[in-house]
Design a protein around this motif. Structure first.
Motif, short mmCIF file in Angstrom:
data_model
loop_
_atom_site.label_atom_id
_atom_site.label_comp_id
_atom_site.label_asym_id
_atom_site.label_seq_id
_atom_site.Cartn_x
_atom_site.Cartn_y
_atom_site.Cartn_z
N PRO A 25 -12.40 10.06 -0.50
CA PRO A 25 -12.48 10.93 -1.68
C PRO A 25 -12.71 12.39 -1.33
O PRO A 25 -13.63 12.72 -0.58
CB PRO A 25 -13.65 10.37 -2.47
N HIS A 44 -9.05 3.76 -15.08
CA HIS A 44 -7.85 4.28 -14.40
C HIS A 44 -6.87 4.83 -15.42
O HIS A 44 -6.83 4.35 -16.56
CB HIS A 44 -7.15 3.16 -13.59
N ARG A 50 -6.64 4.18 4.99
CA ARG A 50 -8.09 4.41 4.82
C ARG A 50 -8.37 5.92 4.81
O ARG A 50 -9.14 6.42 4.02
CB ARG A 50 -8.86 3.76 5.98
N TRP A 55 -5.56 13.31 -7.57
CA TRP A 55 -4.52 13.09 -8.56
C TRP A 55 -4.29 14.30 -9.47
O TRP A 55 -3.15 14.69 -9.73
CB TRP A 55 -4.79 11.85 -9.41
N PHE A 95 -6.37 -5.15 5.38
CA PHE A 95 -4.96 -4.86 5.60
C PHE A 95 -4.35 -5.97 6.44
O PHE A 95 -5.02 -6.63 7.23
CB PHE A 95 -4.80 -3.51 6.31
N VAL A 139 -4.16 5.42 -11.42
CA VAL A 139 -5.06 6.21 -10.58
C VAL A 139 -6.42 6.32 -11.25
O VAL A 139 -6.52 6.47 -12.48
CB VAL A 139 -4.50 7.63 -10.32
N LEU A 165 -3.34 10.61 -1.76
CA LEU A 165 -4.27 9.50 -1.90
C LEU A 165 -3.55 8.19 -1.72
O LEU A 165 -2.32 8.12 -1.85
CB LEU A 165 -5.01 9.54 -3.23
N THR A 166 -4.33 7.17 -1.42
CA THR A 166 -3.79 5.82 -1.23
C THR A 166 -3.91 5.05 -2.53
O THR A 166 -4.94 5.12 -3.20
CB THR A 166 -4.61 5.09 -0.15
N ILE A 167 -2.86 4.33 -2.89
CA ILE A 167 -2.97 3.43 -4.04
C ILE A 167 -2.33 2.08 -3.69
O ILE A 167 -1.53 2.00 -2.76
CB ILE A 167 -2.31 3.99 -5.32
N VAL A 221 0.86 -1.19 0.00
CA VAL A 221 0.00 0.00 0.00
C VAL A 221 0.89 1.23 0.00
O VAL A 221 1.86 1.30 0.78
CB VAL A 221 -0.93 0.00 1.23
N SER A 275 -1.86 0.01 -6.71
CA SER A 275 -1.34 -0.36 -8.03
C SER A 275 -0.05 0.40 -8.29
O SER A 275 -0.03 1.38 -9.03
CB SER A 275 -2.37 0.00 -9.08
N GLY A 327 -11.69 9.10 -11.46
CA GLY A 327 -12.55 9.91 -10.59
C GLY A 327 -11.80 10.57 -9.44
O GLY A 327 -12.37 11.33 -8.66
N SER A 328 -10.51 10.33 -9.34
CA SER A 328 -9.76 10.88 -8.21
C SER A 328 -9.72 12.40 -8.28
O SER A 328 -9.45 12.96 -9.34
CB SER A 328 -8.33 10.35 -8.20
N THR A 329 -9.96 13.04 -7.14
CA THR A 329 -9.90 14.51 -7.12
C THR A 329 -8.51 14.96 -6.69
O THR A 329 -8.11 16.09 -6.94
CB THR A 329 -10.95 15.07 -6.15
N ALA A 377 -7.63 7.59 1.71
CA ALA A 377 -8.45 7.11 0.59
C ALA A 377 -9.83 7.77 0.58
O ALA A 377 -10.65 7.47 -0.28
CB ALA A 377 -8.61 5.59 0.69
N PHE A 433 -2.26 -5.51 1.52
CA PHE A 433 -3.70 -5.38 1.32
C PHE A 433 -4.17 -6.50 0.40
O PHE A 433 -3.58 -6.70 -0.68
CB PHE A 433 -4.00 -4.02 0.68
C1 LIG Z 1 -5.92 -0.10 0.02
C2 LIG Z 1 -6.39 0.86 -1.05
C3 LIG Z 1 -5.83 0.78 -2.29
C4 LIG Z 1 -6.23 1.66 -3.29
N1 LIG Z 1 -5.64 1.60 -4.52
C5 LIG Z 1 -5.96 2.51 -5.46
C6 LIG Z 1 -5.26 2.53 -6.70
O1 LIG Z 1 -4.37 1.70 -6.95
N2 LIG Z 1 -5.57 3.49 -7.59
C7 LIG Z 1 -6.54 4.43 -7.31
O2 LIG Z 1 -6.80 5.30 -8.13
N3 LIG Z 1 -7.22 4.43 -6.14
C8 LIG Z 1 -6.94 3.50 -5.23
N4 LIG Z 1 -7.59 3.52 -4.03
C9 LIG Z 1 -8.67 4.46 -3.84
C10 LIG Z 1 -8.14 5.87 -3.63
O3 LIG Z 1 -7.34 5.94 -2.51
C11 LIG Z 1 -9.32 6.78 -3.51
O4 LIG Z 1 -10.16 6.59 -4.59
C12 LIG Z 1 -8.83 8.15 -3.54
O5 LIG Z 1 -8.14 8.36 -2.40
C13 LIG Z 1 -9.97 9.09 -3.68
O6 LIG Z 1 -9.63 10.29 -3.13
P1 LIG Z 1 -9.45 11.59 -3.99
O7 LIG Z 1 -10.74 11.89 -4.64
O8 LIG Z 1 -9.05 12.59 -2.96
O9 LIG Z 1 -8.37 11.33 -4.95
C14 LIG Z 1 -7.22 2.63 -3.02
C15 LIG Z 1 -7.80 2.69 -1.75
C16 LIG Z 1 -7.39 1.82 -0.77
C17 LIG Z 1 -7.99 1.91 0.60
#
Ligand SMILES: Cc1cc2nc3c(=O)[nH]c(=O)nc-3n(C[C@H](O)[C@H](O)[C@H](O)COP(=O)(O)O)c2cc1C
Length: 343
Positions: free
Chosen positions: A267, A309, A262, A239, A336, A232, A213-215, A197, A217, A235-237, A265, A331
């Motif tokens: 949004p 993505h 968490r 990124w 987790f 990413v 933000l959390t990813i 993570v 991938s 829809g991420s705000t 993550a 994860f």
């Molecule tokens: C464990 C975990 C893994 C995640 N992996 C991804 C990812 O690989 N790519 C991605 O776009 N969002 C991923 N997310 C979701 C983003 O963290 C979430 O959509 C993002 O934080 C949204 O917030 P934002 O609108 O502020 O960008 C993941 C969330 C969690 C909890």
């Protein structure tokens, strides 16, 4: 059925009606070649045209279009070829390879194809009966992973054991398929792949709270030159804010940082890193999260469309290990956990 070597490319496909006579001749020659004169020549079942009424007759076709082998199998939803076969078992009979095509993998190709189709149609095992004297065939079944099942030996007709045939069975990992149209089901399958993570963060230098933000991938794409790849959501705000700076810090989170993952993550949550101990990355000053496993300072190189993505390729400008290096956060299946090295 006898042994083969030096595989020949064959295409396994359903037999066409105009091939039935050729199949009868091929099987007749194959059995006569291995087991001498065939006393069941009068058996109507020996005719492919008869079998094709209720069963699937397959052929192995060589590149030149010649028929090299054949086998008959239970049809999905149809009756078995043998009385003592369970509803979820596919059984087969009359596997044969043309004498001139021996030792070229044709029998093995037929058997592998049959097993793959059986698994794809919900059967849990392939079952066959074979004569005790058919040692060449036994070697093939052993090589293909069939289990000898002496407790099921015998050919049963009308509840009576008529022949001392050996039984072999190949358990099939029947694939429970998740409907791709069902996003939750598809995510469930994709989520079975365990990952680390990562927290992406960037300070855009105008005093606003850094974007984060959390990813999961996140992969090493290239060592020389050092590059990473990540994806990413469209829809991420956060990124777009990160991308606008052209660079970011990536912190591989450590065990126990699940709640933080968490939080990052959520949004659109404002000031996601508020109150979180961070240090500034060496060149660009982006937030690296204390207590993580490792960190990367990256410059965004390119973005590609990947469906729902974006695929991002980034150059690693600096990186290092952090205190939690031996205990990365993992994860899988939406949970987790920690990494436990094999003893
Ligand atoms: C464990 C975990 C893994 C995640 N992996 C991804 C990812 O690989 N790519 C991605 O776009 N969002 C991923 N997310 C979701 C983003 O963290 C979430 O959509 C993002 O934080 C949204 O917030 P934002 O609108 O502020 O960008 C993941 C969330 C969690 C909890």
């Amino acid at each position: 059925m006898s042994g083969e070597s030096g595989p020949t490319p064959v295409a396994v496909r359903p037999a066409r009606p105009d091939e039935f006579a050729a199949i009868d001749a091929l099987l007749g020659a194959a059995y006569a070649h291995d087991y001498g004169p065939d006393d069941s020549a009068g058996d109507p079942f020996r005719a492919a045209a008869v079998r094709a009424g209720a069963y699937d007759v397959w052929v192995a076709e060589g590149r030149d279009g010649s028929l090299l082998g054949s086998v008959t199998t239970r049809r999905p939803g149809g009756p078995p070829l043998h009385e003592d076969v369970a509803p979820d078992e596919l059984d087969l009979r009359l596997l044969g390879v043309a004498p001139a095509a021996r030792r070229r993998g044709v029998g093995a190709a037929l058997m592998r194809d049959i097993a793959a189709r059986a698994a794809g149609t919900g059967f849990h095992a392939v079952v066959l009966k074979t004569g005790p004297e058919m040692r060449g065939a036994h070697r093939l079944y052993d090589a293909l992973g069939y289990e000898r099942r002496p407790e099921r030996d015998g050919l049963w007709i009308a509840g009576e054991q008529r022949l001392d045939l050996f039984t072999y069975a190949l358990p099939l990992a029947s694939l429970a398929e998740a409907p791709l149209t069902d996003a939750a089901a598809a995510r469930g399958v994709l989520g079975s792949f365990p990952t680390g993570v990562v927290a992406l963060a960037a300070a855009d230098g105008d005093g606003a709270p850094p974007a984060a933000l959390t990813i999961q991938s996140f992969v090493s794409l290239s060592v020389s030159p050092p590059r990473v790849l990540l994806t990413v959501g469209t829809g991420s705000t956060s990124w777009p804010r990160i991308a606008a700076t052209g660079s970011f810090a990536a912190t591989v989170l450590g065990e126990g940082q699940g709640p933080l993952a968490r939080r990052l993550a959520r949004p659109g949550a404002p000031n996601k890193l508020g109150g979180i101990p961070t240090v500034r990355s060496p060149r660009r000053g982006h937030p690296v999260i204390a207590g993580g496993s490792s960190w990367f300072e990256c410059a965004i190189r390119e973005e590609f469309d990947g469906g729902d993505h974006r695929i991002v390729v980034a150059d690693v400008e600096a990186s290092g290990l952090l205190g939690g290096a031996d205990r990365p956060l993992l994860f899988a299946r939406s949970r987790f956990g920690g990494f436990a090295p094999a003893s």
